[in-house]
Design a protein around this motif. Sequence first.
Motif, short mmCIF file in Angstrom:
data_model
loop_
_atom_site.label_atom_id
_atom_site.label_comp_id
_atom_site.label_asym_id
_atom_site.label_seq_id
_atom_site.Cartn_x
_atom_site.Cartn_y
_atom_site.Cartn_z
N ILE A 29 0.83 -1.20 0.00
CA ILE A 29 0.00 0.00 0.00
C ILE A 29 0.87 1.25 0.00
CG2 ILE A 29 -1.65 1.32 1.37
CD1 ILE A 29 -2.73 -1.40 2.35
N LEU A 30 1.91 1.24 0.81
CA LEU A 30 2.73 2.44 0.99
C LEU A 30 3.54 2.80 -0.25
CD1 LEU A 30 3.56 4.57 3.07
CD2 LEU A 30 5.45 3.09 3.70
N ILE A 31 4.13 1.83 -0.90
CA ILE A 31 5.00 2.12 -2.05
C ILE A 31 4.25 2.79 -3.20
CG2 ILE A 31 6.41 1.03 -3.85
CD1 ILE A 31 7.47 -0.85 -1.65
N PRO A 32 3.08 2.28 -3.63
CA PRO A 32 2.36 3.00 -4.70
C PRO A 32 1.90 4.40 -4.29
CG PRO A 32 1.53 0.76 -4.51
CD PRO A 32 2.45 1.00 -3.35
N VAL A 33 1.52 4.57 -3.03
CA VAL A 33 1.10 5.90 -2.57
C VAL A 33 2.27 6.87 -2.63
CG1 VAL A 33 0.32 7.20 -0.53
CG2 VAL A 33 -0.80 5.06 -1.15
N VAL A 34 3.44 6.44 -2.20
CA VAL A 34 4.63 7.30 -2.25
C VAL A 34 4.98 7.64 -3.70
CG1 VAL A 34 7.12 7.35 -1.81
CG2 VAL A 34 5.55 6.56 -0.03
N PHE A 35 4.95 6.64 -4.59
CA PHE A 35 5.23 6.91 -6.00
C PHE A 35 4.22 7.88 -6.59
CE2 PHE A 35 7.81 2.91 -6.25
CZ PHE A 35 8.97 3.52 -6.69
N PHE A 36 2.96 7.76 -6.22
CA PHE A 36 1.93 8.67 -6.73
C PHE A 36 2.22 10.11 -6.32
CE2 PHE A 36 -2.04 10.95 -5.91
CZ PHE A 36 -2.54 11.01 -7.21
N PHE A 37 2.50 10.33 -5.02
CA PHE A 37 2.74 11.70 -4.56
C PHE A 37 4.04 12.27 -5.11
CE2 PHE A 37 -0.40 10.70 -1.24
CZ PHE A 37 -1.22 11.80 -1.43
N VAL A 38 5.10 11.48 -5.14
CA VAL A 38 6.37 11.97 -5.69
C VAL A 38 6.21 12.27 -7.18
CG1 VAL A 38 8.75 11.29 -6.22
CG2 VAL A 38 7.81 10.86 -3.95
N GLY A 39 5.54 11.38 -7.89
CA GLY A 39 5.32 11.61 -9.32
C GLY A 39 4.47 12.83 -9.58
N SER A 40 3.45 13.04 -8.77
CA SER A 40 2.61 14.22 -8.99
C SER A 40 3.36 15.51 -8.69
CB SER A 40 1.33 14.12 -8.16
OG SER A 40 1.63 14.12 -6.79
N PHE A 41 4.21 15.49 -7.67
CA PHE A 41 5.00 16.69 -7.38
C PHE A 41 6.03 16.97 -8.47
CE2 PHE A 41 3.76 16.05 -2.83
CZ PHE A 41 3.09 17.25 -2.70
#
Length: 65
Positions: A29-41
Amino acid sequence: MQIIEAMINSYKRVLKKFLMNKRLRRQSILIPVVFFFVGSFLLAPRVGFELFPSDDNNIVNFSIE
C-alpha cells in the motif's frame, strides 16, 4: 485448463503471502502511494496548474431557473 489452474494456484500463493505477512501488506500500500505523490509533485510543474485563472474578462454569468 492447466494454464488457468496454474495461474490460479500462483495467485493463491502470492495472495496467501500478502495476507500472512503484515510487512508485505503495508509495503504494497505504501510504495504505490509514495510513488503517486512523488510523481505528482515532479510532474505538476511540467504540466502546469492554475486554480483560479486570471483571464475572466470581467464577465459574470447567471443561470436562473
